[in-house]
Design an enzyme around this catalytic site. Sequence first.
Site, PDB file in Angstrom:
ATOM      1  N   THR A 194       0.817  -1.229   0.000  1.00 23.65           N
ATOM      2  CA  THR A 194       0.000   0.000   0.000  1.00 23.65           C
ATOM      3  C   THR A 194       0.845   1.270   0.000  1.00 23.65           C
ATOM      4  O   THR A 194       0.378   2.325  -0.440  1.00 23.65           O
ATOM      5  CB  THR A 194      -0.973   0.008   1.186  1.00 23.65           C
ATOM      6  N   LEU A 240      -2.571   4.997   0.410  1.00 26.31           N
ATOM      7  CA  LEU A 240      -3.979   4.583   0.411  1.00 26.31           C
ATOM      8  C   LEU A 240      -4.030   3.072   0.610  1.00 26.31           C
ATOM      9  O   LEU A 240      -3.541   2.315  -0.234  1.00 26.31           O
ATOM     10  CB  LEU A 240      -4.624   4.979  -0.914  1.00 26.31           C
ATOM     11  N   HIS A 241      -4.595   2.637   1.730  1.00 25.11           N
ATOM     12  CA  HIS A 241      -4.467   1.223   2.105  1.00 25.11           C
ATOM     13  C   HIS A 241      -5.686   0.374   1.693  1.00 25.11           C
ATOM     14  O   HIS A 241      -5.595  -0.465   0.816  1.00 25.11           O
ATOM     15  CB  HIS A 241      -4.260   1.120   3.622  1.00 25.11           C
ATOM     16  N   ASP A 242      -6.818   0.587   2.324  1.00 27.83           N
ATOM     17  CA  ASP A 242      -7.945  -0.347   2.209  1.00 27.83           C
ATOM     18  C   ASP A 242      -8.506  -0.516   0.795  1.00 27.83           C
ATOM     19  O   ASP A 242      -8.891  -1.649   0.431  1.00 27.83           O
ATOM     20  CB  ASP A 242      -9.068   0.070   3.165  1.00 27.83           C
TER      21      ASP A 242
END
Length: 312
Positions: A194, A240-242
């Site tokens: 990420t 930006l992870h999810d």
Amino acid sequence: MPRPIIIDTDPGTDDAVAILLAVAAPELDVLGLAAVAGNAPLQFTERNARAVVELAGRPEIPVYAGCPRPIFGSHIAAEHAHGGSGLGSLELPPPQIPLRPQHGVDFLIEMLRAAKPRSVTICALGPLTNIATALIKAPEIAGLMAGLVVMGGASYALGNMTPAAEFNMHADPFAAAVVFDSGAPITMIPLDLTHQVLSTPERIARVRALGNRCGHAAALLLEPPRATRRGHGKRPTYALHDPCVIAYLLAPELLEGVEANVAIEIQSPLTLGMTVIDWRGISGRRPNARVMTKIDAGRFYALLTERLADLP
Ligand code: RIB
Ligand code: CA
């Protein structure tokens, strides 16, 4: 036939973008959201989850509240990254849709038991408390999932909550240990991946330029609510992870990964929640996850922007 998914989530600015991406996708059938305490306390994460599905014009998607605290210890929030409300600088009206009365853990169990075996994919975007509790209550569900795609952990990228541990794993390390030991079909999306996905001002501007309410909201959610703890390069930008979890389901060709054993540190206060990834297979422990290591960030943002355009 759309792929049925359940999103377990702690919105959370990046969770909110992931939820928007998921509900915009005709390839996915979002059966429901289970909120968990994480970025913010449960009363905020469940409210934010309801507000985001309402913003997306999908009030029929059911939202459930799950666990309000980790298996052991007290709730740890990530206010520094998501603000007190959990949605950073985005202010949404109080949601009109009701919270469903069933507990989120029971929702997960009952949906998996009722569905065709190995048809439903679980997207875990927060601490793994709900998932672990469901696996303890109903161990057979590990074999009923089509997949369990987990945003969390880190290896070479090190931690973002402690020097050793990523937030979702650190916030409930015992839950993470239960999940990674359960035999569930795990795909792990760690910080190593990420951190390749950076919301630069140019990328945010393209989302904002969509001109719809979800594009405007997403642009606010992509902005760091305040200077991040460490910038990525000259100007601090925000990893930006999810949404990478949802992108993996929509466009798996954008990501690369390898099978490896992942073990969770649950004893040392110094490294609690650290994910020890056995890249070379030297531990003798069997691989228990597909660990995703690379993503085409440019094509990811093109997909995100294109899909957000389809929302109100
Ligand atoms: O470390 C990043 C993860 O922790 C993301 O899921 C973010 O929403 C927070 O929950
Ligand atoms: Ca999250």
